[in-house]
Write an enzyme that holds these catalytic residues in place. Sequence first.
Site, mmCIF file in Angstrom:
data_model
loop_
_atom_site.group_PDB
_atom_site.id
_atom_site.type_symbol
_atom_site.label_atom_id
_atom_site.label_comp_id
_atom_site.label_asym_id
_atom_site.label_seq_id
_atom_site.Cartn_x
_atom_site.Cartn_y
_atom_site.Cartn_z
ATOM 1 N N TYR A 142 0.865 -1.183 0.000
ATOM 2 C CA TYR A 142 0.000 0.000 0.000
ATOM 3 C C TYR A 142 0.896 1.226 0.000
ATOM 4 O O TYR A 142 1.864 1.292 0.765
ATOM 5 C CB TYR A 142 -0.908 -0.001 1.240
ATOM 6 C CG TYR A 142 -1.772 1.244 1.361
ATOM 7 C CD1 TYR A 142 -2.783 1.512 0.440
ATOM 8 C CD2 TYR A 142 -1.582 2.153 2.407
ATOM 9 C CE1 TYR A 142 -3.574 2.649 0.554
ATOM 10 C CE2 TYR A 142 -2.369 3.293 2.531
ATOM 11 C CZ TYR A 142 -3.363 3.525 1.594
ATOM 12 O OH TYR A 142 -4.158 4.663 1.708
ATOM 13 N N ASP A 235 9.401 2.208 0.063
ATOM 14 C CA ASP A 235 8.394 2.976 0.776
ATOM 15 C C ASP A 235 8.558 2.659 2.264
ATOM 16 O O ASP A 235 8.094 1.619 2.747
ATOM 17 C CB ASP A 235 6.997 2.605 0.266
ATOM 18 C CG ASP A 235 5.917 3.429 0.947
ATOM 19 O OD1 ASP A 235 6.242 4.167 1.908
ATOM 20 O OD2 ASP A 235 4.748 3.330 0.532
ATOM 21 N N LYS A 264 4.790 9.397 8.708
ATOM 22 C CA LYS A 264 4.502 8.897 10.057
ATOM 23 C C LYS A 264 5.524 9.349 11.118
ATOM 24 O O LYS A 264 5.425 10.468 11.607
ATOM 25 C CB LYS A 264 4.351 7.375 10.019
ATOM 26 C CG LYS A 264 3.175 6.953 9.081
ATOM 27 C CD LYS A 264 2.719 5.554 9.297
ATOM 28 C CE LYS A 264 1.788 5.031 8.224
ATOM 29 N NZ LYS A 264 0.389 5.141 8.472
HETATM 30 N N1 PLP Z 1 2.909 4.097 2.288
HETATM 31 C C1 PLP Z 1 2.760 3.245 3.308
HETATM 32 C C2 PLP Z 1 3.705 2.087 3.421
HETATM 33 C C3 PLP Z 1 1.757 3.427 4.253
HETATM 34 O O1 PLP Z 1 1.623 2.565 5.267
HETATM 35 C C4 PLP Z 1 0.894 4.537 4.115
HETATM 36 C C5 PLP Z 1 -0.183 4.755 5.085
HETATM 37 O O2 PLP Z 1 -0.477 3.983 5.949
HETATM 38 C C6 PLP Z 1 1.087 5.404 3.045
HETATM 39 C C7 PLP Z 1 2.104 5.166 2.159
HETATM 40 C C8 PLP Z 1 0.212 6.603 2.900
HETATM 41 O O3 PLP Z 1 0.506 7.512 3.912
HETATM 42 P P1 PLP Z 1 -0.555 8.650 4.339
HETATM 43 O O4 PLP Z 1 -1.699 7.927 4.961
HETATM 44 O O5 PLP Z 1 0.225 9.516 5.289
HETATM 45 O O6 PLP Z 1 -0.940 9.363 3.114
#
Ligand code: PLP
Length: 446
Positions: A142, A235, A264
Amino acid sequence: MHDERSRELYDRALSVLPGGVNSPVRAVRPYPFFVERGDGAHVVDADGNKYIDYVMGYGPLLLGHGLPQEVESRIQSQLSDGPMYGAPTEVEVELAEFIARHVQSVEMVRFVNSGTEATTSAVRLARGYTGRDKIVVMQGGYHGAQESTLVEGKTGGTGSPSSSGIPDAFAEETITVPFNDERAVREVFEERGDEIAAVLAEPILGNCASVGPVEGYLDTLREVTDDHGALLVFDEVMTGFRVGGLQCAQGKFGVTPDLTTFAKVIGGGFPVGAIGGPAEIMESFTPTGDVFQAGTYSGHPLSLTAGLEMLRYAAENDVYDHLADLGDQLRSGLADILEDEAPEYTVTGYDSMFKVVFTRDGPRDLSGQCEAGCRQDPDCPRFDYCPKSKADVSAAETERWERLFWPAMKEQGVFLTANQYESQFLSYAHTDEDVEKTLEAYKEVL
Ligand code: PLP
């Protein structure tokens, strides 16, 4: 447990917020509890019920809900100097320097406001830098609510949108492969390597039950991208400064990506995101290069002050050791319970991330015990049974998780993530006693 106030708030919310929430994962059935306040490792709901919190804001709250005094005063002082200016501030330089000092692959940083924005900009940067359009992502990964990665499809084939409102043309540029399947990614690169701008992968599938990489898999991603002139983008929105301490997951697994996305933890609980990498690639962003990237709130002083102070605190105290010890204690306690009560399930995770995974094939005779959660150790007797990809995490168990397991854990005073895919998090505020209580609750409920 009393719940009148939460029910009342939810009824009101349903009239003014779609589904009563502002992010779909919060819409637990039959209704979510509304939080009044956080307190260390706990949250207290609008009816006064207190829960041990393993959601931790879905990851940002490394230190728990209350911040150490020195961290809080720096945030307060920034707030009284005004929240933001639209001109550069010293804290942007300081946090970028901190990240570059600790994360080996990072020389320069561009700050944005969320993980979604970070991955969106990283994909654009990879496309702009390589002059290619296709990207490869992992099934079960994700990367936020962005067009290029909300995609599903057969391994190696043309993707299709996994949400309405996304044009097919976006999804067609995205190729999906199963995590931990070396052959699949090698085949994709053999067939169309010269069209691929980047592989975008979480080093641990944080949004698919913390499934970790088998030995050598991340090295394979590094090798195929190098061989074909594509970029490797990790990521680390979830794992960054949580797994592998200050070196992040890439340090833990010893694989250096070209680009990394963060969010985060680096915002200390305030909205933030970032892309990091070598100057040669990063300077393709505007204003030095021609890959457009901009934002009114980017480098927001409050978020960056909170993130910097929290990370400094973590660097100067035993935060990561405490989290790793507590994580091991929790995972090995869970492994013992599962052995007795629910051998068809397994426990996954690294450092302060963990999950009990409802695996695909139901009960099996698993002789031998997993020692401390699946770290994809080939010597573990359960290695073959532990989940390695999205297909191994049971879709059929969704109902059981949402309707039975989650509410029963809540009744025991434990707040878990609301579906069986989202990882769960320990914080520096959690104690041995919290872990013991949590293990008792799991035992009772399983
Ligand atoms: N990438 C990863 C691995 C994530 O876990 C998340 C959100 O949980 C995102 C991207 C997207 O981040 P945001 O919710 O701050 O847009």
